[in-house]
Design a protein around this motif. Structure first.
Motif, PDB file in Angstrom:
ATOM      1  N   THR A   1      42.188  43.641  31.874  1.00  0.00           N
ATOM      2  CA  THR A   1      42.432  43.615  33.312  1.00  0.00           C
ATOM      3  C   THR A   1      41.139  43.617  34.119  1.00  0.00           C
ATOM      4  O   THR A   1      41.108  43.103  35.241  1.00  0.00           O
ATOM      5  N   ALA A   2      40.076  44.173  33.577  1.00  0.00           N
ATOM      6  CA  ALA A   2      38.801  44.141  34.295  1.00  0.00           C
ATOM      7  C   ALA A   2      38.312  42.709  34.452  1.00  0.00           C
ATOM      8  O   ALA A   2      37.802  42.321  35.513  1.00  0.00           O
ATOM      9  N   ASP A   3      38.461  41.898  33.415  1.00  0.00           N
ATOM     10  CA  ASP A   3      38.083  40.491  33.502  1.00  0.00           C
ATOM     11  C   ASP A   3      38.985  39.729  34.462  1.00  0.00           C
ATOM     12  O   ASP A   3      38.547  38.786  35.135  1.00  0.00           O
ATOM     13  N   ILE A   4      40.255  40.113  34.527  1.00  0.00           N
ATOM     14  CA  ILE A   4      41.165  39.474  35.483  1.00  0.00           C
ATOM     15  C   ILE A   4      40.692  39.738  36.905  1.00  0.00           C
ATOM     16  O   ILE A   4      40.624  38.838  37.748  1.00  0.00           O
ATOM     17  N   SER A   5      40.345  40.991  37.200  1.00  0.00           N
ATOM     18  CA  SER A   5      39.861  41.334  38.536  1.00  0.00           C
ATOM     19  C   SER A   5      38.580  40.581  38.868  1.00  0.00           C
ATOM     20  O   SER A   5      38.430  40.034  39.970  1.00  0.00           O
ATOM     21  N   GLU A   6      37.652  40.524  37.920  1.00  0.00           N
ATOM     22  CA  GLU A   6      36.401  39.822  38.156  1.00  0.00           C
ATOM     23  C   GLU A   6      36.639  38.322  38.303  1.00  0.00           C
ATOM     24  O   GLU A   6      36.012  37.652  39.149  1.00  0.00           O
ATOM     25  N   GLY A   7      37.553  37.769  37.512  1.00  0.00           N
ATOM     26  CA  GLY A   7      37.850  36.349  37.618  1.00  0.00           C
ATOM     27  C   GLY A   7      38.437  35.986  38.972  1.00  0.00           C
ATOM     28  O   GLY A   7      38.109  34.936  39.542  1.00  0.00           O
ATOM     29  N   LEU A   8      39.290  36.850  39.516  1.00  0.00           N
ATOM     30  CA  LEU A   8      39.861  36.587  40.844  1.00  0.00           C
ATOM     31  C   LEU A   8      38.788  36.699  41.923  1.00  0.00           C
ATOM     32  O   LEU A   8      38.829  35.974  42.931  1.00  0.00           O
ATOM     33  N   ARG A   9      37.838  37.602  41.734  1.00  0.00           N
ATOM     34  CA  ARG A   9      36.735  37.678  42.697  1.00  0.00           C
ATOM     35  C   ARG A   9      35.945  36.363  42.701  1.00  0.00           C
ATOM     36  O   ARG A   9      35.593  35.840  43.757  1.00  0.00           O
TER      37      ARG A   9
END
Length: 477
Positions: free
Chosen positions: A459-467
């Motif tokens: 989920t951390a990568d998901i958040s960073e990817g959306l940023r």
């Protein structure tokens, strides 16, 4: 005694004794079986795995083996004689070039550059794969006597039986062929059911890999629109009448890319329409094991409700395991099965026996249900993280449907958005996307993008990817 014969003899002894136990009754422990029959623990484990594959026992982690509930009686035989007409009515359609555009496939297969987050992936991140269970299954399979011998052309009987039970509805092992993954099974089905130059009905939008297969076989994809409840039956009937097609390819469960599930009232209608047209339905049941925790009971495969041989069912273990675990199944009834078998044998001979043995070891082990439960929970958490992040950071990207299975979301972009420009900007920002255009066999009604939440580490990568995607959207939109 030879290990294989010991396993077979012990499995037969246990089969004969199953009536001693009530349904859901616990069998003796592995230790007691070892002592009673004077065999090794490995022999006991393999015998129980064989009975599990046959649907006679159920293994529960930490609890032991239990007598399984009996199978539902097979449905009465249907009438498949109509296939003789459908399979011979090739017609004289004009041939079309067998050009192959693999761009829609390679975008999901290509490994992105270092540092780029993979929102375009079509497979599970290694952290989601049952790597230990697969390695253990492969090691056990490699030690099986005869593991390196040539397998039956149709596949190992126990594996065919396992796939048949997963389909349900009276489908038998004799109606199943083991193949090298879903893509190969789709290719075999299209070649078997439609001559070059023929039309083939497809969902719109749909999986680009299937469109590429159809065009490579010289077929003409004809789109049939889908909505949140799956393909629209009235438009399907219109498409059959207008095109004269004898094949319809669909994904009734968690459709790629929309995530739609074919509504209960449309299932029988789709089969009725296809049967009236003298046509086959190729059912690509590709992500049944990637269900989310909030999905509720899943509908059965269309093949489970089909007695007349309308449905050619395609299933696979790949999506729930690893892109390299390429074991799948084709299921069909009637004369078409022999045509499918002949094409598969000519194309691939057979699937590697050690891989088939490993598949049996994997799905018969206690690690398999544990993996599916953990995967379901993790996919749900990732989907929630991505949908929440999209609504907070990228509200201009419309999310018309939140699926309860699968590994991706289908977003509609603002009208006039240049998909290629947004994809390029996102890549510069460090996140790889899948543009929507390759999912349409004709002109798309609007710009789209598909985002995968299964190919990143968490989920951390998901958040960073959306940023990063926010940065790209600020540049393009």
């Amino acid at each position: 005694m030879h290990e294989r014969s010991s396993v077979g003899e012990l499995a037969e002894r246990l089969r004969q004794e199953l009536d001693r136990y009530p349904v859901d009754g616990k069998l003796p422990s592995s230790r007691s079986l070892v002592e009673r029959f004077r065999v090794s623990p490995v022999t006991v484990s393999r015998a129980l795995a064989q009975l599990s594959a046959e649907g006679l026992v159920v293994t529960r982690p930490g609890a032991g083996a239990f007598r399984a509930r009996p199978r539902i009686p097979a449905a009465p035989d249907g009438d498949t004689s109509w296939q003789e007409v459908a399979l011979s009515a090739d017609g004289a359609a004009d041939l079309v070039p067998r050009t192959v555009d693999a761009s829609g496939v390679t975008v999901c297969l290509a490994v992105p550059p270092p540092g780029v987050l993979e929102f375009n992936g079509g497979y599970l991140h290694p952290s989601l794969q049952p790597e230990r269970a697969m390695a253990a299954a492969l090691a056990r399979a490699g030690r099986r006597p005869g593991a390196w011998e040539r397998p039956p052309l149709e596949g190992l009987p126990e594996l065919r039986e396992w796939f048949a039970r997963g389909i349900g509805g009276g489908v038998t092992a004799a109606e199943v062929l083991v193949g090298a993954g879903g893509q190969t099974a789709l290719a075999t089905s299209l070649r078997a059911l439609a001559p070059p130059g023929a039309p083939v009905l497809v969902e719109s939008p749909t999986y680009p890999g299937m469109l590429a297969l159809a065009r490579a076989a010289g077929l003409r994809p004809v789109p049939v629109p889908v909505d949140p409840d799956g393909v629209r039956p009235e438009l399907l009937a219109d498409a059959f009448r207008a095109s004269g097609a004898r094949v319809f390819v669909c994904q009734p469960l968690f459709q790629n890319p929309t995530g739609a599930v074919l509504a209960p009232d449309r299932r029988a209608e789709v089969l009725r329409i296809a049967r009236a047209a003298g046509a086959f339905v190729i059912e690509d049941d590709f992500v049944r094991r990637l269900v989310h925790t909030d999905a509720g009971p899943l509908p059965r495969p269309l093949a489970a409700d089909d007695v007349d041989g309308v449905v050619v069912h395609v299933g696979s273990l790949t999506k729930a395991t690893s892109p390299s675990f390429r074991v799948g199944a084709l299921a069909a009834r009637g004369p078409v099965l022999e045509r499918l078998r002949a094409i598969q044998v000519v194309d691939t001979f057979f699937v590697s026996r050690p891989l088939q043995e490993a598949a049996l070891e994997l799905v018969g082990s206690p690690a398999w249900p544990r993996h599916l439960r953990a995967l379901s929970a993790e996919l749900t958490a990732r989907r929630t993280a991505m949908t929440t992040g999209l609504r907070l950071r990228l509200p201009e990207l419309a999310l018309p449907h939140v699926p309860s299975g699968g590994y991706h979301l289908w977003l509609r972009l603002p009208d006039g958005t240049d998909e290629a420009a947004l994809t390029a900007a996102a890549l510069r920002a460090g996140v790889a996307l899948t543009p929507g255009r390759p999912y349409f066999s004709a002109e798309p009604p609007a710009p789209h993008v598909r985002l995968s939440f299964a190919a990143v580490s968490g989920t951390a990568d998901i958040s960073e990817g959306l940023r990063r995607l926010r940065t790209a959207c600020d540049e393009i939109l």
